[in-house]
Design a protein around this motif. Structure first.
Motif, PDB file in Angstrom:
ATOM      1  N   LEU A 182       1.420 -91.080  -7.550  1.00  0.00           N
ATOM      2  CA  LEU A 182       3.387 -90.885  -8.230  1.00  0.00           C
ATOM      3  C   LEU A 182       3.654 -89.099  -8.795  1.00  0.00           C
ATOM      4  CD1 LEU A 182       2.191 -92.361 -11.707  1.00  0.00           C
ATOM      5  CD2 LEU A 182       3.408 -93.298 -10.183  1.00  0.00           C
ATOM      6  N   SER A 183       2.236 -88.237  -7.239  1.00  0.00           N
ATOM      7  CA  SER A 183       2.227 -86.820  -7.187  1.00  0.00           C
ATOM      8  C   SER A 183       2.319 -86.289  -8.535  1.00  0.00           C
ATOM      9  CB  SER A 183       3.587 -86.780  -6.469  1.00  0.00           C
ATOM     10  OG  SER A 183       4.049 -87.473  -5.479  1.00  0.00           O
ATOM     11  N   ARG A 184       1.376 -86.243  -8.789  1.00  0.00           N
ATOM     12  CA  ARG A 184       1.405 -85.547 -10.688  1.00  0.00           C
ATOM     13  C   ARG A 184       0.781 -84.673 -10.076  1.00  0.00           C
ATOM     14  NH1 ARG A 184      -0.582 -91.352 -14.063  1.00  0.00           N
ATOM     15  NH2 ARG A 184      -1.141 -91.126 -11.949  1.00  0.00           N
ATOM     16  N   ARG A 185       0.685 -83.729 -11.310  1.00  0.00           N
ATOM     17  CA  ARG A 185      -0.015 -82.451 -10.703  1.00  0.00           C
ATOM     18  C   ARG A 185      -1.007 -81.611 -12.260  1.00  0.00           C
ATOM     19  NH1 ARG A 185       0.851 -78.933  -6.588  1.00  0.00           N
ATOM     20  NH2 ARG A 185      -0.168 -77.683  -7.301  1.00  0.00           N
ATOM     21  N   LEU A 186      -2.351 -81.356 -11.864  1.00  0.00           N
ATOM     22  CA  LEU A 186      -3.314 -81.673 -13.434  1.00  0.00           C
ATOM     23  C   LEU A 186      -2.782 -79.419 -13.600  1.00  0.00           C
ATOM     24  CD1 LEU A 186      -6.492 -82.772 -11.645  1.00  0.00           C
ATOM     25  CD2 LEU A 186      -5.554 -83.133 -13.280  1.00  0.00           C
ATOM     26  N   GLU A 187      -3.332 -79.651 -14.793  1.00  0.00           N
ATOM     27  CA  GLU A 187      -2.975 -78.412 -15.120  1.00  0.00           C
ATOM     28  C   GLU A 187      -4.821 -78.381 -15.968  1.00  0.00           C
ATOM     29  OE1 GLU A 187      -0.156 -77.174 -18.392  1.00  0.00           O
ATOM     30  OE2 GLU A 187       0.895 -79.395 -16.566  1.00  0.00           O
ATOM     31  N   VAL A 188      -4.903 -77.445 -15.813  1.00  0.00           N
ATOM     32  CA  VAL A 188      -6.781 -76.592 -16.932  1.00  0.00           C
ATOM     33  C   VAL A 188      -6.088 -76.611 -18.570  1.00  0.00           C
ATOM     34  CG1 VAL A 188      -6.491 -74.348 -15.378  1.00  0.00           C
ATOM     35  CG2 VAL A 188      -8.935 -75.993 -16.356  1.00  0.00           C
ATOM     36  N   ARG A 189      -6.550 -76.818 -19.063  1.00  0.00           N
ATOM     37  CA  ARG A 189      -7.137 -75.463 -20.477  1.00  0.00           C
ATOM     38  C   ARG A 189      -8.288 -75.916 -20.525  1.00  0.00           C
ATOM     39  NH1 ARG A 189      -1.495 -78.499 -23.508  1.00  0.00           N
ATOM     40  NH2 ARG A 189      -0.309 -78.080 -21.686  1.00  0.00           N
ATOM     41  N   CYS A 190      -9.314 -75.581 -21.785  1.00  0.00           N
ATOM     42  CA  CYS A 190     -10.031 -75.448 -22.727  1.00  0.00           C
ATOM     43  C   CYS A 190      -9.777 -76.407 -23.681  1.00  0.00           C
ATOM     44  CB  CYS A 190     -10.915 -74.676 -22.998  1.00  0.00           C
ATOM     45  SG  CYS A 190     -10.218 -73.042 -24.134  1.00  0.00           S
ATOM     46  N   ARG A 191     -11.065 -76.757 -24.318  1.00  0.00           N
ATOM     47  CA  ARG A 191     -11.272 -78.217 -25.264  1.00  0.00           C
ATOM     48  C   ARG A 191     -10.565 -76.962 -26.199  1.00  0.00           C
ATOM     49  NH1 ARG A 191     -16.806 -80.102 -26.107  1.00  0.00           N
ATOM     50  NH2 ARG A 191     -16.556 -80.702 -23.657  1.00  0.00           N
ATOM     51  N   ALA A 192     -10.975 -76.020 -26.899  1.00  0.00           N
ATOM     52  CA  ALA A 192     -10.027 -74.436 -28.009  1.00  0.00           C
ATOM     53  C   ALA A 192      -8.687 -75.208 -28.605  1.00  0.00           C
ATOM     54  CB  ALA A 192     -10.627 -73.890 -28.525  1.00  0.00           C
ATOM     55  N   GLU A 193      -8.080 -74.372 -27.200  1.00  0.00           N
ATOM     56  CA  GLU A 193      -6.679 -74.425 -26.774  1.00  0.00           C
ATOM     57  C   GLU A 193      -6.311 -76.337 -27.047  1.00  0.00           C
ATOM     58  OE1 GLU A 193      -5.337 -72.350 -23.428  1.00  0.00           O
ATOM     59  OE2 GLU A 193      -6.809 -73.421 -22.701  1.00  0.00           O
ATOM     60  N   LEU A 194      -6.437 -77.505 -27.154  1.00  0.00           N
ATOM     61  CA  LEU A 194      -5.750 -78.636 -27.113  1.00  0.00           C
ATOM     62  C   LEU A 194      -6.159 -79.457 -28.506  1.00  0.00           C
ATOM     63  CD1 LEU A 194      -7.061 -80.703 -24.176  1.00  0.00           C
ATOM     64  CD2 LEU A 194      -5.073 -79.781 -24.698  1.00  0.00           C
ATOM     65  N   GLY A 195      -7.095 -78.384 -29.621  1.00  0.00           N
ATOM     66  CA  GLY A 195      -7.407 -78.610 -31.348  1.00  0.00           C
ATOM     67  C   GLY A 195      -8.713 -79.965 -31.352  1.00  0.00           C
TER      68      GLY A 195
END
Length: 478
Positions: free
Chosen positions: A77-90
């Motif tokens: 599906l040609s998707r890409r990954l982003e990266v975030r830390c756990r605290a950013e996602l709440g």
């Protein structure tokens, strides 16, 4: 479906992360990639969730571009990954979009949905051991576990648990940093428990498997089969429990499962990177259940234990005919001193040395071993790091006097740097807890032990402590 046309994010991540591990090495992978997991946000975008902001920044700088190259080469599906830390996602439960998407694309049956991610040890007709589905590793047994000062108590409890001994604590909770034997102990318990009671149902799974299976079961309305697959177990082993945090529905299901098993007198063994009381993302009632049994720390190995692990691993290669003989003590010490990270990082260096040296292993010198290993070793300085050097480096880092670390002052501005210094002493010297205590103003060994464990608990959860420890480690290694 071809490898380049996969659509299930779990399968893509397994393949892509395996390739990334081989490229960046076991040490960085274990420290920054292994504790992370792929999730979907509310808009359905794929996010690599890291435990800390420090890990997020490292991934962005050192691995994200290559990670996306690998991902795009596999994802149909040609998707890409982003990266975030756990605290950013709440702390809100993650979107079910990822599981729903995978479910609709693959449409597994209720039976495969429930059974596939759960590793159940089972005897087969010829008496050999078999594992239905992924999970357990054949080599992770009690015979291959190397005992040391930091893991002796945990090993004793693991053997007692595997023997189905009466009077056991329930649940048993192993905790400690990544790469020091928790997963090995859970695997060993599973294999031995099944060997001693072939008729028992022993179930091993990771928290990630628990979560993905539960979400899919909800999507397919097969939660009854999911519940039965776990609550019919005689022994349940759950690894990486820290990843259950922040997921309300899954936490409730796990709490119900643990309660049902305990009421039925079944055995429960869990593992996480922190003690139950430090799992702040976990709902208080579940955290209370996790802490109600026996908590067993698995501490980082000292230099002698690491040498013993290296010898044990090379002996296993010798039995397989991969290498011939044993390396000299000088080579073993060189190997251990140049891989000061986790046991997994050390094992990666051992694997590289065994593959490169083969039958020439016993005749290698330290210089030749270094040449064969190349960038697999960090190139740490030959000199030994001393307690005095650690104290001076920590004092300078925190703009304080070395004497402050040895004083009786207990203010937070002094106590936390002192605990970090004690932790670094345990990590980078061969000094015992009593010896370290004597060098910190004559403190008792229990004070040192408390300080070391406190920093181990804070590193995965406290951004500032993680940055301080990383910066000080770099300074000490030169």
């Amino acid at each position: 479906m071809s490898a380049s046309g996969m659509t299930d994010p779990d399968r893509i991540w397994t393949e892509a992360s395996g390739r990334l591990r081989a490229e960046i090495g076991e040490g960085p992978f274990s420290s920054y990639i292994a504790p992370s997991a792929v999730r979907a946000d509310g808009a359905g975008r794929l996010i690599l969730v890291t435990p800390t902001a420090y890990a997020r920044d490292w991934v962005r700088k050192n691995a994200l571009n290559r990670m996306n190259e690998l991902w795009l080469g596999l994802d149909g599906l040609s998707r890409r990954l982003e990266v975030r830390c756990r605290a950013e996602l709440g702390s809100a439960p993650p979107s079910a979009a990822l599981a729903a998407q995978a479910s609709s694309l693959q449409a597994p049956s209720a039976l495969s949905l429930v059974a596939a991610p759960v590793a159940t040890v089972a005897p087969v007709a010829d008496g050999a051991r078999a594992v239905r589905a992924a999970g357990l590793q054949d080599r992770l047994t009690f015979d291959s576990f190397v005992e040391g000062q930091g893991n002796a108590f945990a090993l004793a409890i693991a053997r007692q648990t595997a023997a189905w001994a009466d009077g056991h604590f329930n649940p048993i909770f192993f905790c400690g940093p990544y790469g020091y034997g928790k997963t090995h102990l859970l695997n060993a318990i599973a294999w031995e428990a099944q060997r001693l009671r072939p008729d028992a149902k022993v179930v091993y799974l990771t928290a990630e498997r628990f979560l993905s299976t539960f979400v899919r079961a909800v999507q397919d309305r097969s939660t009854a089969a999911f519940k039965d697959s776990l609550r019919s177990a005689d022994m349940l082993l759950l690894d990486d429990v820290q990843f259950i945090g922040g997921k309300a529905a899954s936490q409730e299901e796990l709490l119900s499962t643990l309660t049902a098993l305990i009421e039925d007198g079944k055995r429960i063994v869990l593992a996480a990177d922190r003690p139950p009381t430090a799992l702040n993302e976990v709902e208080p009632r579940l955290r209370s259940h996790l802490a109600a049994g026996l908590t067993c720390p698995v501490e980082p190995g000292d230099r002698l234990l690491k040498i013993a692990v290296a010898e044990n691993r090379l002996d296993a290669f010798a039995r397989l005919g991969v290498v011939s003989g044993r390396p000299s003590r000088e080579v073993l010490e060189h190997l251990v001193d140049r891989t000061p990270g986790s046991m997994r990082e050390l094992e990666g260096a051992i694997n590289t040395l065994a593959a490169a040296a083969g039958p020439r292993l016993s005749g290698l010198g330290a210089d030749e071993a270094q040449t064969l290993l190349g960038s697999a070793l960090r190139g740490a300085p030959e000199r030994r790091i001393t307690v005095d050097e650690i104290q001076k480096t920590v004092a300078d880092h925190f703009n304080m006097k070395q004497a402050d670390l040895l004083s009786e002052r207990r203010t937070r501005a002094i106590a936390r740097p002192r605990q970090i210094a004690m932790y670094l002493c345990k990590q980078h010297t061969t000094r015992s807890y009593p010896d370290i205590g004597r060098r910190f103003g004559g403190r008792d060994h229990t004070t040192v032990l408390h300080g070391v464990r406190k920093i181990e608990e804070l590193i995965p959860t406290d951004e500032q402590v993680a940055r301080d420890v990383e910066a000080l480690t770099r300074k000490l290694r030169g």
